[in-house]
Scaffold this active site. Structure first.
Site, PDB file in Angstrom:
ATOM      1  CD  GLU A 118      35.496 -10.846-107.363  1.00  0.00           C
ATOM      2  OE1 GLU A 118      34.653 -11.709-107.584  1.00  0.00           O
ATOM      3  OE2 GLU A 118      36.402 -10.561-108.180  1.00  0.00           O
ATOM      4  CE  LYS A 172      45.410 -13.422-111.756  1.00  0.00           C
ATOM      5  NZ  LYS A 172      45.283 -12.498-110.646  1.00  0.00           N
ATOM      6  CD  GLU A 177      31.165 -20.045-113.419  1.00  0.00           C
ATOM      7  OE1 GLU A 177      32.378 -20.356-113.346  1.00  0.00           O
ATOM      8  OE2 GLU A 177      30.517 -19.600-112.456  1.00  0.00           O
ATOM      9  CE  LYS A 198      35.315 -19.420-108.210  1.00  0.00           C
ATOM     10  NZ  LYS A 198      36.698 -19.098-108.514  1.00  0.00           N
ATOM     11  N   GLY A 234      41.787 -10.002-111.357  1.00  0.00           N
ATOM     12  CA  GLY A 234      40.780 -10.195-112.404  1.00  0.00           C
ATOM     13  C   GLY A 234      39.962  -8.946-112.661  1.00  0.00           C
ATOM     14  NE  ARG A 235      38.440  -7.148-106.753  1.00  0.00           N
ATOM     15  CZ  ARG A 235      38.917  -8.284-106.271  1.00  0.00           C
ATOM     16  NH1 ARG A 235      38.725  -9.412-106.942  1.00  0.00           N
ATOM     17  NH2 ARG A 235      39.604  -8.311-105.156  1.00  0.00           N
ATOM     18  CG  HIS A 271      10.660   7.027-116.149  1.00  0.00           C
ATOM     19  ND1 HIS A 271       9.547   7.832-116.078  1.00  0.00           N
ATOM     20  CD2 HIS A 271      11.634   7.779-116.739  1.00  0.00           C
ATOM     21  CE1 HIS A 271       9.817   9.008-116.638  1.00  0.00           C
ATOM     22  NE2 HIS A 271      11.084   9.006-117.032  1.00  0.00           N
TER      23      HIS A 271
HETATM   24  O1  F6P Z   1      34.592 -14.452-109.204  1.00  0.00           O
HETATM   25  C1  F6P Z   1      35.845 -14.882-108.815  1.00  0.00           C
HETATM   26  C2  F6P Z   1      36.867 -14.636-109.867  1.00  0.00           C
HETATM   27  O2  F6P Z   1      38.056 -15.189-109.442  1.00  0.00           O
HETATM   28  C3  F6P Z   1      37.038 -13.169-110.230  1.00  0.00           C
HETATM   29  O3  F6P Z   1      37.847 -12.485-109.361  1.00  0.00           O
HETATM   30  C4  F6P Z   1      37.575 -13.283-111.598  1.00  0.00           C
HETATM   31  O4  F6P Z   1      37.485 -12.062-112.264  1.00  0.00           O
HETATM   32  C5  F6P Z   1      36.680 -14.352-112.164  1.00  0.00           C
HETATM   33  O5  F6P Z   1      36.517 -15.264-111.098  1.00  0.00           O
HETATM   34  C6  F6P Z   1      37.180 -15.041-113.396  1.00  0.00           C
HETATM   35  O6  F6P Z   1      38.409 -15.667-113.175  1.00  0.00           O
HETATM   36  P1  F6P Z   1      39.305 -16.160-114.369  1.00  0.00           P
HETATM   37  O7  F6P Z   1      39.700 -14.981-115.184  1.00  0.00           O
HETATM   38  O8  F6P Z   1      40.477 -16.828-113.727  1.00  0.00           O
HETATM   39  O9  F6P Z   1      38.506 -17.122-115.202  1.00  0.00           O
END
Ligand code: F6P
Length: 546
Positions: free
Chosen positions: A353, A207, A213, A512, A267-268, A384
């Site tokens: 979240e 987003k 990452e 972060k 995002g979620r 199990h």
């Molecule tokens: O974990 C924090 C967060 O902002 C989530 O809400 C989001 O889904 C994720 O990081 C990834 O964010 P992006 O889509 O901006 O890379």
């Protein structure tokens, strides 16, 4: 100033009611009320919810519905659907529901008809997915794409991965979907050893297009690609999904190859947007449309059904009943469907979240507990592993069972065995086994009185352990869409009941920022003044090993 939930009249009435209800036994409730299953079940958007195996009666539900009304569920719901900026800390509308609204509807936000924007992007996704699926989209060697790698994390990973797995019965036979999320290079490295650069398409899904990452994995994937293909080949192998056109361009992806979405998609909650591109590629655009339609059907239900028959509202209220009155600290999700193996993990982000908050919308500290821990695994595997604790542990943990009535395979006998286990577990949680029943069983086996005395406490199940069961005819794009939307709305309702903003996530920021500092110290100059002795010690050990 918001009204704290503890002072709500209905909450207080529920507290008095709970003083009685905590002594009820589910066995008795079923014995006393033969129509309990019919009276405590509801159907919507091709999903069926049986909530009869819960520690509640008509009065409980009436009080819970009063609580929902007192907390303003209906006006808040309408505000969300209308595009009001209910995500106050980020000053944003919350409009994942607009992503699944039909083309002929209209919703203006900041002078734009967002539904038209949504369908303009869908109109680009459709031909793109068709070209890739039909083999017309060619890699640099002139061959059709065989492997699609989604690089993204959080909402840009969990939703598409969960849905691709859930709908794998619909997957294109030539396309293998891969998901890389972790900054741990083992994730990407293992994948790059498997795929052929000539026939691999990378989707960089973020987003913000700034997430550490994702950007690190995206850069490493591009570096790897350029050891095989030329820079001019990149457009055939890299596309982006984002709200940040400038960052996508700066990364080197032509905005022509970018599928946008908007800041009003959390995002979620983004699986319905272009973040769902891997799903549309895997199952085809028509099936993706069915997925959207399933979500929309649940929206219609949530918007229009009276609270008393409103499935997301009922699920949310039952959750609050356990969290705030029985002090349940967790909720276990048990899909009895192998293809829903990623669903508990998906719900973890959606729920925790969203509602893992300690202050209310106005910044005041919450006066009551909010989101429980959400966890789980597919049945029968969980049986199990951790079901022992669910049956006989000291904590009472509510369970949501999820099952499809029809199998997605032709193997004889398996599906009846699966469903039998699902129904048996909820029955066992509800009934338990009394000491008398355990003793009678052992007597029938001619065990000695001494052995019976010794073993009876171990073979006794307290029962009275609550569960919901959600059934669908079959796991299809439409029923999956309805299921996801059901839990989204449940999360929303609980957020309103607790008074939190379910749509921000400031809690992930601190780690972060600290990680950025520590990263520079691992490879550069240490700054011991910044840290405590533990963190300094760990940094020193890592530096020595690097
Ligand atoms: O974990 C924090 C967060 O902002 C989530 O809400 C989001 O889904 C994720 O990081 C990834 O964010 P992006 O889509 O901006 O890379």
């Amino acid at each position: 100033m918001r009204q704290p939930i503890l002072t709500a009249a209905a909450f207080q009435a529920l507290q008095s009611h709970h003083a009685d209800a905590r002594h009820w036994q589910l066995r008795d409730l079923f014995n006393e009320h033969p129509a309990r299953f019919a009276d405590f079940s509801v159907e919507a958007a091709d999903l069926f919810l049986d909530y009869s195996k819960n520690r509640l009666n008509d009065t409980t539900m009436q009080l819970l519905f009063s609580l929902a009304r007192e907390r303003g569920i209906e006006p808040r719901r309408d505000a969300m659907f209308a595009g009001e900026k209910i995500n106050t800390t980020e000053r944003r509308a919350v409009l994942h529901t607009a992503l699944r609204a039909p083309r002929d509807t209209m919703l203006r936000v900041d002078e734009r008809n967002v539904i038209a924007d949504v369908h303009a992007v869908l109109d680009r996704i459709q031909p793109f997915t068709e070209r890739v699926r039909s083999g017309l989209w060619l890699g640099y060697g002139g061959k059709a794409i065989t492997d699609i790698v989604n690089i993204g994390i959080g909402g840009s990973y969990l939703g598409p991965k969960m849905a691709c797995q859930a709908l794998r019965a619909y997957a294109h036979p030539r396309l293998t979907m891969h998901f890389v999320s972790n900054v741990d290079g083992n994730d990407l490295d293992a994948l790059l050893q498997k795929v052929n650069p000539e026939t691999t398409l990378f989707i960089i899904a973020s987003k913000t297009f700034t997430t550490l990452e994702t950007m690190m994995n995206a850069h490493s994937a591009r570096t790897w690609f350029l050891t095989h293909g030329a820079a001019t080949d990149l457009p055939k192998h890299f596309v982006a999904v984002s709200t940040n056109t400038d960052a996508v361009r700066a990364f080197g992806i032509d905005p022509e190859n970018m599928f946008p979405f908007w800041d009003w998609v959390g995002g979620r909650y983004s699986i319905w947007s272009a973040i769902g591109l891997p799903v549309a590629l895997a199952i085809g655009f028509d099936n993706f449309r069915q997925f959207l339609a399933g979500g929309h059907a649940m929206d219609q239900h949530f918007r229009s059904a009276p609270l008393e028959q409103n499935m997301p509202v009922i699920l949310a209220l039952i959750g609050v009943w356990y969290r705030n009155f029985f002090d349940s600290t967790s909720l276990s999700i048990a899909p009895y469907h192998q293809d829903l193996s990623d669903f508990p993990g998906y719900l973890q982000q959606l729920d925790m979240e969203s509602n893992g908050k300690r202050v209310a919308v106005d910044g005041t500290a919450l006066d009551a507990a909010s989101c429980p821990v959400v966890w789980g695994d597919v049945g029968t595997n969980g049986q199990h592993a951790y079901f022992q604790l669910l049956h006989q542990g000291t904590d009472v943990i509510p369970v949501d069972f999820i099952a499809a009535l029809k199998p997605g395979h032709g193997l004889a006998g398996h599906h009846a065995a699966l469903l039998a286990n699902c129904f048996a577990q909820s029955e066992a949680f509800m009934r338990g086994k009394t000491s008398g029943e355990a003793r009678a069983e052992m007597q029938a086996q001619h065990m000695t009185a001494a052995d019976i005395d010794a073993l009876a406490p171990h073979k006794t199940f307290p029962g009275n352990r609550p569960s919901n069961t959600i059934l669908m005819d079959a796991l299809t794009p439409a029923t999956l869409g309805a299921l996801v939307a059901l839990y989204e709305h449940k999360t929303f309702v609980q957020g309103v009941l607790w008074g939190v903003n379910s749509f921000d996530q400031w809690g992930v920021e601190l780690g972060k920022v600290l990680a950025k500092n520590i990263q520079s110290e691992l490879t550069g100059v240490p700054q011991p003044d910044r840290h405590d002795s533990s963190t300094n010690g760990l940094i020193a050990r890592a530096r020595a090993a690097m």
